[in-house]
Design a protein around this motif. Structure first.
Motif, PDB file in Angstrom:
ATOM      1  N   ARG A  18       0.830  -1.200   0.000  1.00 31.18           N
ATOM      2  CA  ARG A  18       0.000   0.000   0.000  1.00 31.18           C
ATOM      3  C   ARG A  18       0.871   1.259   0.000  1.00 31.18           C
ATOM      4  N   PHE A  19       1.917   1.244   0.820  1.00 28.05           N
ATOM      5  CA  PHE A  19       2.814   2.393   0.874  1.00 28.05           C
ATOM      6  C   PHE A  19       3.522   2.610  -0.459  1.00 28.05           C
ATOM      7  N   LEU A  20       4.062   1.563  -1.044  1.00 26.86           N
ATOM      8  CA  LEU A  20       4.863   1.693  -2.255  1.00 26.86           C
ATOM      9  C   LEU A  20       4.039   2.080  -3.473  1.00 26.86           C
ATOM     10  N   SER A  21       2.723   1.908  -3.419  1.00 31.28           N
ATOM     11  CA  SER A  21       1.865   2.395  -4.508  1.00 31.28           C
ATOM     12  C   SER A  21       1.774   3.919  -4.507  1.00 31.28           C
ATOM     13  N   MET A  22       1.985   4.528  -3.348  1.00 32.60           N
ATOM     14  CA  MET A  22       1.887   5.976  -3.142  1.00 32.60           C
ATOM     15  C   MET A  22       0.511   6.525  -3.527  1.00 32.60           C
ATOM     16  N   TRP A  23      -0.511   5.708  -3.413  1.00 32.09           N
ATOM     17  CA  TRP A  23      -1.870   6.143  -3.693  1.00 32.09           C
ATOM     18  C   TRP A  23      -2.468   6.741  -2.423  1.00 32.09           C
ATOM     19  N   CYS A  24      -2.824   8.019  -2.471  1.00 32.38           N
ATOM     20  CA  CYS A  24      -3.429   8.733  -1.339  1.00 32.38           C
ATOM     21  C   CYS A  24      -2.594   8.618  -0.060  1.00 32.38           C
ATOM     22  N   PRO A  25      -1.335   9.045  -0.090  1.00 33.10           N
ATOM     23  CA  PRO A  25      -0.527   9.027   1.130  1.00 33.10           C
ATOM     24  C   PRO A  25      -0.936  10.161   2.061  1.00 33.10           C
ATOM     25  N   PRO A  26      -0.376  10.213   3.268  1.00 38.01           N
ATOM     26  CA  PRO A  26      -0.642  11.358   4.142  1.00 38.01           C
ATOM     27  C   PRO A  26      -0.136  12.643   3.487  1.00 38.01           C
ATOM     28  N   VAL A  27      -0.689  13.771   3.919  1.00 37.31           N
ATOM     29  CA  VAL A  27      -0.244  15.052   3.365  1.00 37.31           C
ATOM     30  C   VAL A  27       1.140  15.390   3.895  1.00 37.31           C
ATOM     31  N   TYR A  28       1.910  16.109   3.086  1.00 36.54           N
ATOM     32  CA  TYR A  28       3.221  16.584   3.513  1.00 36.54           C
ATOM     33  C   TYR A  28       3.571  17.806   2.680  1.00 36.54           C
ATOM     34  N   VAL A  29       4.391  18.686   3.241  1.00 30.07           N
ATOM     35  CA  VAL A  29       4.759  19.928   2.547  1.00 30.07           C
ATOM     36  C   VAL A  29       6.263  20.104   2.614  1.00 30.07           C
ATOM     37  N   ASP A  43      -7.943  12.691  -3.735  1.00 29.32           N
ATOM     38  CA  ASP A  43      -7.578  11.344  -4.164  1.00 29.32           C
ATOM     39  C   ASP A  43      -6.598  11.432  -5.327  1.00 29.32           C
ATOM     40  N   GLY A  44      -5.424  10.887  -5.125  1.00 36.24           N
ATOM     41  CA  GLY A  44      -4.399  10.926  -6.157  1.00 36.24           C
ATOM     42  C   GLY A  44      -3.118  10.311  -5.636  1.00 36.24           C
ATOM     43  N   PHE A  45      -2.114  10.301  -6.475  1.00 39.05           N
ATOM     44  CA  PHE A  45      -0.822   9.732  -6.111  1.00 39.05           C
ATOM     45  C   PHE A  45       0.082  10.785  -5.488  1.00 39.05           C
ATOM     46  N   GLY A  46       0.984  10.323  -4.630  1.00 39.97           N
ATOM     47  CA  GLY A  46       2.076  11.176  -4.209  1.00 39.97           C
ATOM     48  C   GLY A  46       2.925  11.494  -5.427  1.00 39.97           C
ATOM     49  N   ILE A  47       3.327  12.747  -5.585  1.00 37.82           N
ATOM     50  CA  ILE A  47       4.013  13.173  -6.804  1.00 37.82           C
ATOM     51  C   ILE A  47       5.299  12.406  -7.078  1.00 37.82           C
ATOM     52  N   PRO A  48       6.041  11.878  -6.076  1.00 36.35           N
ATOM     53  CA  PRO A  48       7.273  11.158  -6.423  1.00 36.35           C
ATOM     54  C   PRO A  48       7.059   9.950  -7.329  1.00 36.35           C
ATOM     55  N   ILE A  49       5.971   9.205  -7.154  1.00 36.22           N
ATOM     56  CA  ILE A  49       5.776   8.047  -8.032  1.00 36.22           C
ATOM     57  C   ILE A  49       5.356   8.505  -9.428  1.00 36.22           C
ATOM     58  N   VAL A  50       4.686   9.643  -9.526  1.00 38.49           N
ATOM     59  CA  VAL A  50       4.319  10.165 -10.844  1.00 38.49           C
ATOM     60  C   VAL A  50       5.577  10.576 -11.611  1.00 38.49           C
ATOM     61  N   LEU A  51       6.525  11.203 -10.927  1.00 40.14           N
ATOM     62  CA  LEU A  51       7.769  11.565 -11.590  1.00 40.14           C
ATOM     63  C   LEU A  51       8.598  10.333 -11.936  1.00 40.14           C
ATOM     64  N   ARG A  52       8.515   9.277 -11.127  1.00 40.74           N
ATOM     65  CA  ARG A  52       9.136   8.004 -11.516  1.00 40.74           C
ATOM     66  C   ARG A  52       8.546   7.512 -12.834  1.00 40.74           C
ATOM     67  N   TYR A  53       7.244   7.544 -12.930  1.00 42.44           N
ATOM     68  CA  TYR A  53       6.544   7.122 -14.146  1.00 42.44           C
ATOM     69  C   TYR A  53       6.973   7.966 -15.344  1.00 42.44           C
ATOM     70  N   VAL A  54       7.089   9.270 -15.141  1.00 47.20           N
ATOM     71  CA  VAL A  54       7.517  10.165 -16.218  1.00 47.20           C
ATOM     72  C   VAL A  54       8.897   9.758 -16.740  1.00 47.20           C
ATOM     73  N   LEU A  55       9.852   9.563 -15.848  1.00 55.78           N
ATOM     74  CA  LEU A  55      11.213   9.251 -16.279  1.00 55.78           C
ATOM     75  C   LEU A  55      11.330   7.854 -16.877  1.00 55.78           C
ATOM     76  N   GLU A  56      10.494   6.944 -16.420  1.00 58.43           N
ATOM     77  CA  GLU A  56      10.554   5.588 -16.962  1.00 58.43           C
ATOM     78  C   GLU A  56      10.011   5.506 -18.382  1.00 58.43           C
ATOM     79  N   PHE A  57       9.008   6.337 -18.720  1.00 58.19           N
ATOM     80  CA  PHE A  57       8.290   6.114 -19.979  1.00 58.19           C
ATOM     81  C   PHE A  57       8.225   7.308 -20.919  1.00 58.19           C
ATOM     82  N   ALA A  58       8.557   8.504 -20.475  1.00 57.61           N
ATOM     83  CA  ALA A  58       8.556   9.664 -21.377  1.00 57.61           C
ATOM     84  C   ALA A  58       9.962   9.874 -21.940  1.00 57.61           C
TER      85      ALA A  58
END
Length: 339
Positions: free
Chosen positions: A76-87, A160-175
């Protein structure tokens, strides 16, 4: 205060990544369930979100969950889906001209930075990135020369959304370029507000404002700090000097097209910050050059260079002084007493 930065090279998650996991999992697991385990989405909901929004990332996700032990909480943690808020803080600037570059300061508490610099090939593409949440990306570059970094957007909205770090992982892996990265950022939901800086080998760039409660917005902005169009969270902006940092960088970027000259502004106040105890000190400056897919981590007294083609494992301890002046880091090789 000190912090260990470790550079590791591992194409697929294995023993090296597992050591990173073992080092940080206790703290991450406590943070993840700080509001109670029922406050976090289930494994099935997390898996469904990945399948819906980032299906190409699933094999890498399954591999890294397996190395972590295949536990429910870990998955659940490694999916980074709806993690706690952080700034956090952060400043970013994109420099054009003959030598385009992306420069960023990462401002946070040294007690909360993971300190992992990872070279990997999870999906066949070489990626070098400073890691967050064990495999997400704070900033990084891939072998195509696509560079990316994030800064907190200065809004309290969450959804509801992903923590931005996994989205940037996705960007670098496939863009492969800025246009493809923008397309990803426009369709993948995020749980908080961020400004994402993008630069590719052809010199194409963009700053993308992503938010949980409104569509992603693509701008030809070269500078971003911790507010988007305007200040919406006044206390945070004042504490982090977001407006002052933006003004300082806008001025220097408008006058100078030499990345090395712009870099100097990142190593001086107001852009360089030393309030480590309050969680807004500059932990490193990253200097990305898409032409050769290279990156340097920089402190006022040292530079540490890597690239997708030439990545060397190493470890260095960074010392930080808290305060409002001269709080510079002194890097030295791990295990060697500084002079």
């Amino acid at each position: 205060m000190d912090l260990l930065f470790e550079a590791i090279d591992e194409d697929m998650p294995g023993a090296k990544w597992r050591r990173v996991f073992d080092r940080h999992w206790h703290a991450y697991s406590r943070w993840f369930i700080r509001d109670g385990i029922r406050s976090r989405p289930t494994y099935l909901a997390s898996l469904r979100a990945l399948r819906t929004h980032m299906p190409e990332l699933l094999p890498a996700y399954e591999a890294i969950v397996a190395v972590a032990g295949d536990g429910d909480l870990e998955a659940r943690f490694l999916s980074m889906w709806c993690p706690p808020v952080y700034v956090g803080g952060c400043s970013q600037a994109i420099i054009g001209g003959d030598k385009p570059a992306l420069i960023r300061n990462y401002d946070y508490s040294p007690r909360l930075l993971e300190g992992t610099w990872m070279a990997s090939r999870f999906n066949g593409k070489r990626v070098v990135a400073v890691v967050d949440c064990l495999w997400g990306v704070l900033d990084g570059v891939n072998e195509d020369g696509l560079c990316v970094s994030l800064s907190f957007g200065g809004r309290t909205a969450a959804g509801d959304g992903f923590g931005i770090p996994i989205v940037l992982r996705y960007v670098l892996e496939f863009a492969t370029n800025t246009a493809e990265a923008v397309a990803i950022l426009k369709r993948v939901p995020v749980h908080m507000s961020y400004s994402v800086a993008l630069l590719d080998r052809a010199g194409h760039y963009a700053t993308v404002y992503v938010n949980p409660d409104r569509p992603a917005e693509v701008l030809e902005r070269r500078v971003s700090t911790n507010h988007q169009h305007g200040v919406e969270w006044a206390r945070h902006a004042q504490t982090t000097r977001s407006v002052e940092r933006e003004a300082a960088l806008e001025k220097v970027v408008a006058l100078k097209h030499d990345p090395d000259k712009v870099l100097g502004s990142f190593l001086r106040p107001p852009v360089y910050q030393t309030s480590y105890g309050r969680g807004y000190g500059t932990l490193y400056t990253a200097f990305y050059q898409p032409e050769d897919a290279s990156v340097e981590l920089i402190w006022p007294t040292a530079r540490w260079r890597q690239s997708c083609a030439d990545f060397t494992e190493d470890a260095r301890t960074i010392l930080f002084n808290d305060g409002d002046s001269a709080g510079f880091a002194r890097p030295f090789k791990h295990g060697v007493t500084p002079q």
